[in-house]
Write a protein that holds these residues in place. Structure first.
Motif, PDB file in Angstrom:
ATOM      1  N   THR A  95       9.854  21.592 -13.003  1.00 48.40           N
ATOM      2  CA  THR A  95       8.558  22.058 -12.524  1.00 48.40           C
ATOM      3  C   THR A  95       7.698  20.895 -12.051  1.00 48.40           C
ATOM      4  OG1 THR A  95       8.609  23.969 -14.012  1.00 48.40           O
ATOM      5  CG2 THR A  95       6.461  23.304 -13.157  1.00 48.40           C
ATOM      6  N   THR A  96       7.738  19.782 -12.781  1.00 55.48           N
ATOM      7  CA  THR A  96       6.945  18.611 -12.415  1.00 55.48           C
ATOM      8  C   THR A  96       7.373  18.064 -11.056  1.00 55.48           C
ATOM      9  OG1 THR A  96       6.606  18.011 -14.737  1.00 55.48           O
ATOM     10  CG2 THR A  96       6.254  16.285 -13.102  1.00 55.48           C
ATOM     11  N   VAL A  97       8.682  17.981 -10.831  1.00 54.73           N
ATOM     12  CA  VAL A  97       9.186  17.496  -9.540  1.00 54.73           C
ATOM     13  C   VAL A  97       8.674  18.377  -8.411  1.00 54.73           C
ATOM     14  CG1 VAL A  97      11.254  17.231  -8.124  1.00 54.73           C
ATOM     15  CG2 VAL A  97      11.229  16.338 -10.455  1.00 54.73           C
ATOM     16  N   TRP A  98       8.752  19.692  -8.582  1.00 54.35           N
ATOM     17  CA  TRP A  98       8.314  20.602  -7.520  1.00 54.35           C
ATOM     18  C   TRP A  98       6.796  20.580  -7.338  1.00 54.35           C
ATOM     19  CZ3 TRP A  98      10.848  22.585  -3.671  1.00 54.35           C
ATOM     20  CH2 TRP A  98      12.233  22.749  -3.771  1.00 54.35           C
ATOM     21  N   GLU A  99       6.060  20.406  -8.422  1.00 58.69           N
ATOM     22  CA  GLU A  99       4.606  20.316  -8.306  1.00 58.69           C
ATOM     23  C   GLU A  99       4.210  19.086  -7.495  1.00 58.69           C
ATOM     24  OE1 GLU A  99       3.222  20.358 -12.297  1.00 58.69           O
ATOM     25  OE2 GLU A  99       3.117  22.560 -12.415  1.00 58.69           O
ATOM     26  N   ARG A 100       4.825  17.954  -7.780  1.00 58.33           N
ATOM     27  CA  ARG A 100       4.537  16.734  -7.030  1.00 58.33           C
ATOM     28  C   ARG A 100       4.913  16.905  -5.570  1.00 58.33           C
ATOM     29  NH1 ARG A 100       0.856  13.630  -9.653  1.00 58.33           N
ATOM     30  NH2 ARG A 100       1.363  13.565 -11.864  1.00 58.33           N
ATOM     31  N   LEU A 101       6.051  17.533  -5.342  1.00 58.26           N
ATOM     32  CA  LEU A 101       6.488  17.767  -3.974  1.00 58.26           C
ATOM     33  C   LEU A 101       5.497  18.659  -3.235  1.00 58.26           C
ATOM     34  CD1 LEU A 101       8.705  17.343  -1.882  1.00 58.26           C
ATOM     35  CD2 LEU A 101       9.923  19.297  -2.859  1.00 58.26           C
ATOM     36  N   GLY A 102       5.003  19.690  -3.904  1.00 68.37           N
ATOM     37  CA  GLY A 102       4.021  20.578  -3.295  1.00 68.37           C
ATOM     38  C   GLY A 102       2.733  19.867  -2.947  1.00 68.37           C
ATOM     39  N   GLU A 103       2.309  18.948  -3.799  1.00 70.10           N
ATOM     40  CA  GLU A 103       1.094  18.188  -3.526  1.00 70.10           C
ATOM     41  C   GLU A 103       1.252  17.311  -2.289  1.00 70.10           C
ATOM     42  OE1 GLU A 103       0.549  16.094  -7.155  1.00 70.10           O
ATOM     43  OE2 GLU A 103      -0.076  17.876  -8.285  1.00 70.10           O
ATOM     44  N   VAL A 104       2.421  16.677  -2.153  1.00 71.32           N
ATOM     45  CA  VAL A 104       2.672  15.832  -0.976  1.00 71.32           C
ATOM     46  C   VAL A 104       2.703  16.682   0.283  1.00 71.32           C
ATOM     47  CG1 VAL A 104       4.329  14.296   0.140  1.00 71.32           C
ATOM     48  CG2 VAL A 104       3.889  14.065  -2.303  1.00 71.32           C
ATOM     49  N   ARG A 105       3.342  17.836   0.209  1.00 70.35           N
ATOM     50  CA  ARG A 105       3.405  18.726   1.374  1.00 70.35           C
ATOM     51  C   ARG A 105       2.017  19.185   1.789  1.00 70.35           C
ATOM     52  NH1 ARG A 105       5.412  23.641   0.774  1.00 70.35           N
ATOM     53  NH2 ARG A 105       5.570  23.865   3.026  1.00 70.35           N
ATOM     54  N   SER A 106       1.203  19.550   0.827  1.00 73.75           N
ATOM     55  CA  SER A 106      -0.155  20.002   1.134  1.00 73.75           C
ATOM     56  C   SER A 106      -0.967  18.917   1.818  1.00 73.75           C
ATOM     57  CB  SER A 106      -0.857  20.450  -0.150  1.00 73.75           C
ATOM     58  OG  SER A 106      -0.215  21.560  -0.720  1.00 73.75           O
ATOM     59  N   ALA A 107      -0.740  17.675   1.411  1.00 72.02           N
ATOM     60  CA  ALA A 107      -1.507  16.559   1.962  1.00 72.02           C
ATOM     61  C   ALA A 107      -1.012  16.102   3.321  1.00 72.02           C
ATOM     62  CB  ALA A 107      -1.482  15.379   0.988  1.00 72.02           C
ATOM     63  N   THR A 108       0.292  16.299   3.598  1.00 73.09           N
ATOM     64  CA  THR A 108       0.891  15.712   4.809  1.00 73.09           C
ATOM     65  C   THR A 108       1.438  16.719   5.806  1.00 73.09           C
ATOM     66  OG1 THR A 108       3.097  15.522   3.817  1.00 73.09           O
ATOM     67  CG2 THR A 108       1.556  13.689   3.458  1.00 73.09           C
ATOM     68  N   GLY A 109       1.701  17.962   5.370  1.00 73.09           N
ATOM     69  CA  GLY A 109       2.330  18.928   6.256  1.00 73.09           C
ATOM     70  C   GLY A 109       3.809  18.681   6.468  1.00 73.09           C
ATOM     71  N   MET A 110       4.408  17.891   5.602  1.00 73.39           N
ATOM     72  CA  MET A 110       5.813  17.530   5.704  1.00 73.39           C
ATOM     73  C   MET A 110       6.734  18.752   5.604  1.00 73.39           C
ATOM     74  SD  MET A 110       7.683  14.841   3.106  1.00 73.39           S
ATOM     75  CE  MET A 110       7.254  15.890   1.706  1.00 73.39           C
ATOM     76  N   ARG A 146       0.833  -1.202   0.000  1.00 71.63           N
ATOM     77  CA  ARG A 146       0.000   0.000   0.000  1.00 71.63           C
ATOM     78  C   ARG A 146       0.869   1.255   0.000  1.00 71.63           C
ATOM     79  NH1 ARG A 146      -1.651   3.335   3.922  1.00 71.63           N
ATOM     80  NH2 ARG A 146      -0.776   1.991   5.553  1.00 71.63           N
ATOM     81  N   ARG A 147       1.918   1.254   0.824  1.00 69.30           N
ATOM     82  CA  ARG A 147       2.801   2.416   0.901  1.00 69.30           C
ATOM     83  C   ARG A 147       3.521   2.641  -0.430  1.00 69.30           C
ATOM     84  NH1 ARG A 147       5.403   3.774   5.868  1.00 69.30           N
ATOM     85  NH2 ARG A 147       3.996   3.447   7.626  1.00 69.30           N
ATOM     86  N   VAL A 148       3.981   1.548  -1.058  1.00 69.92           N
ATOM     87  CA  VAL A 148       4.688   1.661  -2.333  1.00 69.92           C
ATOM     88  C   VAL A 148       3.764   2.243  -3.392  1.00 69.92           C
ATOM     89  CG1 VAL A 148       5.710   0.338  -4.232  1.00 69.92           C
ATOM     90  CG2 VAL A 148       6.378  -0.150  -1.863  1.00 69.92           C
ATOM     91  N   ASP A 149       2.548   1.719  -3.483  1.00 72.71           N
ATOM     92  CA  ASP A 149       1.588   2.227  -4.470  1.00 72.71           C
ATOM     93  C   ASP A 149       1.271   3.694  -4.215  1.00 72.71           C
ATOM     94  OD1 ASP A 149       1.445  -0.187  -5.782  1.00 72.71           O
ATOM     95  OD2 ASP A 149      -0.368  -0.865  -4.756  1.00 72.71           O
ATOM     96  N   ARG A 150       1.125   4.045  -2.955  1.00 75.29           N
ATOM     97  CA  ARG A 150       0.800   5.437  -2.611  1.00 75.29           C
ATOM     98  C   ARG A 150       1.945   6.374  -2.984  1.00 75.29           C
ATOM     99  NH1 ARG A 150      -0.625   6.529   3.540  1.00 75.29           N
ATOM    100  NH2 ARG A 150       1.627   6.271   3.733  1.00 75.29           N
ATOM    101  N   ALA A 151       3.184   5.955  -2.739  1.00 75.92           N
ATOM    102  CA  ALA A 151       4.339   6.791  -3.065  1.00 75.92           C
ATOM    103  C   ALA A 151       4.484   6.956  -4.577  1.00 75.92           C
ATOM    104  CB  ALA A 151       5.608   6.179  -2.482  1.00 75.92           C
ATOM    105  N   LEU A 152       4.298   5.881  -5.324  1.00 75.93           N
ATOM    106  CA  LEU A 152       4.387   5.962  -6.781  1.00 75.93           C
ATOM    107  C   LEU A 152       3.283   6.847  -7.347  1.00 75.93           C
ATOM    108  CD1 LEU A 152       5.225   2.228  -7.486  1.00 75.93           C
ATOM    109  CD2 LEU A 152       6.683   4.174  -8.104  1.00 75.93           C
ATOM    110  N   ASP A 153       2.095   6.727  -6.801  1.00 69.12           N
ATOM    111  CA  ASP A 153       0.984   7.553  -7.261  1.00 69.12           C
ATOM    112  C   ASP A 153       1.230   9.027  -6.941  1.00 69.12           C
ATOM    113  OD1 ASP A 153      -1.807   7.734  -8.345  1.00 69.12           O
ATOM    114  OD2 ASP A 153      -2.199   8.523  -6.338  1.00 69.12           O
ATOM    115  N   ALA A 154       1.827   9.288  -5.791  1.00 65.33           N
ATOM    116  CA  ALA A 154       2.072  10.674  -5.376  1.00 65.33           C
ATOM    117  C   ALA A 154       3.008  11.403  -6.323  1.00 65.33           C
ATOM    118  CB  ALA A 154       2.651  10.701  -3.956  1.00 65.33           C
ATOM    119  N   VAL A 155       3.930  10.670  -6.954  1.00 63.69           N
ATOM    120  CA  VAL A 155       4.881  11.314  -7.868  1.00 63.69           C
ATOM    121  C   VAL A 155       4.508  11.089  -9.329  1.00 63.69           C
ATOM    122  CG1 VAL A 155       6.743  11.147  -6.190  1.00 63.69           C
ATOM    123  CG2 VAL A 155       6.464   9.327  -7.891  1.00 63.69           C
TER     124      VAL A 155
END
Length: 275
Positions: free
Chosen positions: A173-188, A115-124
């Motif tokens: 830009t794509t790398v930073w966009e994905r990173l921003g989405e993860v931050r928004s979802a997790t507060g990382m 589940r964690r692997v699928d979630r991480a791959l989907d996040a990026v």
């Protein structure tokens, strides 16, 4: 933003007689993107490696979520994800196999790994390409795969050392966009080193500019440029590149030896392979 996630106090690191890091003090607040700027050899990567416990803390103090990085290495490692300059993905494995390997390294419980692997791959954005060999990925996809590797343990702190090196503008830009989405979802919280003034200005909440192993300036991108404007009244509005040049000069007169010379070579190899 909340209380400090990372606290560096009086950090010193020597390579032989050379001080690669010379009394560094800064803190990273919870939830922010904190950037370390500076020319090659400034001490950025050495500082990052000390925070990640890859280098021992011999002088000064580093705390990560209150844990002493010198005495509580395992506790610190469990709280962070790390994307180094050097490529860490295995070209002979699929994207999913690469991330699964890191899930095992980070000791993700067996029952949660898939589940964690699928979630991480989907996040990026690599869910559809997860079954392909990493050797067939583009440079931008490789960097996103490495981001997934770091995210699979659900870190509270993500540390990125030149994460977009060698990538074209769209891939960056794509790398930073994905990173921003993860931050928004997790507060990382994110700690990043970069040579890109545009990335630092656009994505970092605060910056520390390093040169010759010391912090020369610290503040928000807007605050640093406004400080320089006040020093040179009547001139055109300062940019972050102007701030960089003001504190670090050309970056070509640094005659220190040792330290991060091998990092320059590895950076060039990484850029060549991603290009």
């Amino acid at each position: 933003m909340t209380d400090s996630v990372v606290e560096c106090t009086g950090l010193v690191y020597r390579f032989g007689t050379t001080r690669a890091v010379d009394g560094v003090d800064f803190s990273v607040a919870g939830g922010e993107v904190f950037g370390l700027l500076g020319p090659n050899g400034a001490g950025k990567t050495t500082t990052i490696r000390a925070i990640t416990t890859l280098l021992p803390v011999r002088a000064g103090m580093i705390r990560v979520f209150g844990h002493d990085a010198a005495k509580e290495k395992i506790a610190v490692r469990r709280l962070l994800g790390y994307v180094p300059q050097q490529l860490s993905a295995d070209a002979a494995l699929t994207g999913r196999e690469n991330v699964t390997l890191f899930a095992r390294v980070y000791d993700v419980p067996r029952g949660e790994r898939a589940r964690r692997v699928d979630r991480a791959l989907d996040a990026v954005g690599l869910a559809e390409a997860a079954g392909r060999m990493a050797g067939t990925y583009s440079g931008g996809m490789v960097r996103r795969l490495e981001l997934a590797q770091a995210l699979v343990s659900s870190p509270r702190l993500l540390i990125l050392d030149e994460p977009t090196i060698g990538l074209d503008p769209i891939a960056r830009t794509t790398v930073w966009e994905r990173l921003g989405e993860v931050r928004s979802a997790t507060g990382m919280t994110v700690l990043v080193t970069t040579h890109s003034m545009d990335e630092a200005d656009r994505y970092c909440d605060r910056l520390a500019l390093m040169h010759r192993g010391r912090i020369r300036a610290l503040g928000t991108p807007a605050g640093l440029t406004s400080q320089l404007d006040r020093r040179t009244p009547g001139a055109r509005p300062a940019t972050l590149e102007d701030v960089f040049r003001h504190y670090a000069g050309s970056g070509l007169d640094d005659d220190r030896t040792g330290g991060e010379f091998h990092d320059v070579r590895s950076t060039r190899r990484t850029a060549s392979r991603l290009g």
